[in-house]
Enzyme design. Sequence first.
Site, PDB file in Angstrom:
ATOM      1  CG  ASP A  47       0.424  -4.080   2.041  1.00 40.27           C
ATOM      2  OD1 ASP A  47       0.598  -5.008   2.853  1.00 40.27           O
ATOM      3  OD2 ASP A  47       1.258  -3.175   1.843  1.00 40.27           O
ATOM      4  CD  GLU A  55       7.694  -0.442   7.737  1.00 42.04           C
ATOM      5  OE1 GLU A  55       6.763  -1.178   7.326  1.00 42.04           O
ATOM      6  OE2 GLU A  55       7.867   0.716   7.313  1.00 42.04           O
ATOM      7  CG  ASP A 102      -0.339  -0.106   2.516  1.00 37.20           C
ATOM      8  OD1 ASP A 102       0.908  -0.199   2.580  1.00 37.20           O
ATOM      9  OD2 ASP A 102      -1.064  -0.102   3.529  1.00 37.20           O
ATOM     10  CB  SER A 103       4.583   1.736  -0.066  1.00 36.92           C
ATOM     11  OG  SER A 103       4.842   0.553  -0.814  1.00 36.92           O
ATOM     12  CE  LYS A 129       3.151  -6.164   3.791  1.00 36.61           C
ATOM     13  NZ  LYS A 129       2.738  -4.945   4.511  1.00 36.61           N
ATOM     14  CD  GLU A 148       0.284  -1.641   7.915  1.00 33.82           C
ATOM     15  OE1 GLU A 148      -0.106  -0.836   8.797  1.00 33.82           O
ATOM     16  OE2 GLU A 148       0.869  -1.286   6.877  1.00 33.82           O
TER      17      GLU A 148
HETATM   18  O1  KIV Z   1       3.606  -1.140   1.637  1.00 36.31           O
HETATM   19  C1  KIV Z   1       4.791  -1.525   1.662  1.00 36.31           C
HETATM   20  O2  KIV Z   1       5.597  -1.236   0.772  1.00 36.31           O
HETATM   21  C2  KIV Z   1       5.226  -2.342   2.800  1.00 36.31           C
HETATM   22  C3  KIV Z   1       6.687  -2.613   2.948  1.00 36.31           C
HETATM   23  C4  KIV Z   1       7.403  -1.405   3.373  1.00 36.31           C
HETATM   24  C5  KIV Z   1       6.945  -3.770   3.822  1.00 36.31           C
HETATM   25  O3  KIV Z   1       4.421  -2.741   3.581  1.00 36.31           O
END
Ligand code: KIV
Length: 273
Positions: A92, A191, A53-54, A122, A124
């Site tokens: 994510d 992280e 989600d980055s 994934k 969190e």
């Molecule tokens: O969203 C992302 O890129 C991440 C990584 C930094 C692990 O969760």
Amino acid sequence: MSTAQSTPEKKVTTNTVQEMKRRGEKISMLTAYDYTMAKMVDAAGIDIILVGDSASNVMAGHETTLPITLDQMIYHASSVVRAVKRALVVVDLPFGSYQGDSKQALNSAIRIMKESGAHAVKLEGGVEIIDSIKRILSAGIPVMGHLGLTPQSIYKFGTYTVRAREEAEAAKLYEDALLLEQTGCFSIVLEKIPSELGKKVARAVKIPIIGIGAGPDVDGQVLVTHDMLGMTYQFHPRFLRRYLNLYQEITNAISQYVVDVKSGDFPNEHERY
Ligand code: KIV
């Protein structure tokens, strides 16, 4: 040069990465959000591609990961899946798509798997979201956990500083990691936490621990591809190794193109019909 280019195209699965941990082979993971980048990352022999989600920061220019939507994540993930031949593709679940309740979490995970063709999701968090993780797993969808600095909680933390330096937070992270393993997560991202804690968790669990700023004694490493290629330049965390300065290279190339167009040098006699 490197042997990574000649890696056979046997697909990486959740079992593969767990087997890699058993053998003591480190796991490589990078982000991708689009077809062209995913093609290069996969061709280079990466084990796991994270559609993170980055993308909210890197692709859309938001300050945090919170604004990206489930539909947008599915769009990015579908583009990546079309490019990938070998890597395991993990996506994510974005902020707001799983925190409501376990039914909402399952529906979001099913949409990602059905509409993008990705291989795992994934989420969190630890004990707070364990019912959601159980429900997603019960549908046969592999889950990767994410503990430590969890950017979807940035407004709770207030800062992107190192997490779990204090005993109580470190103890909770450790317990959460054990719980995620026991519940059935196939792997966990840690992280921005102290290296010693990364090592302690990686030793305590059988599933692979992938670190980003969690030190060398975990089972693999992940970075945001745009950061490690130097396409972004405003972000300088200690854990980031930059392999290229593509921001400079690309702006130089584009400046040269502007000069060539304006001077009439482009197109030349070989670049026309
Ligand atoms: O969203 C992302 O890129 C991440 C990584 C930094 C692990 O969760």
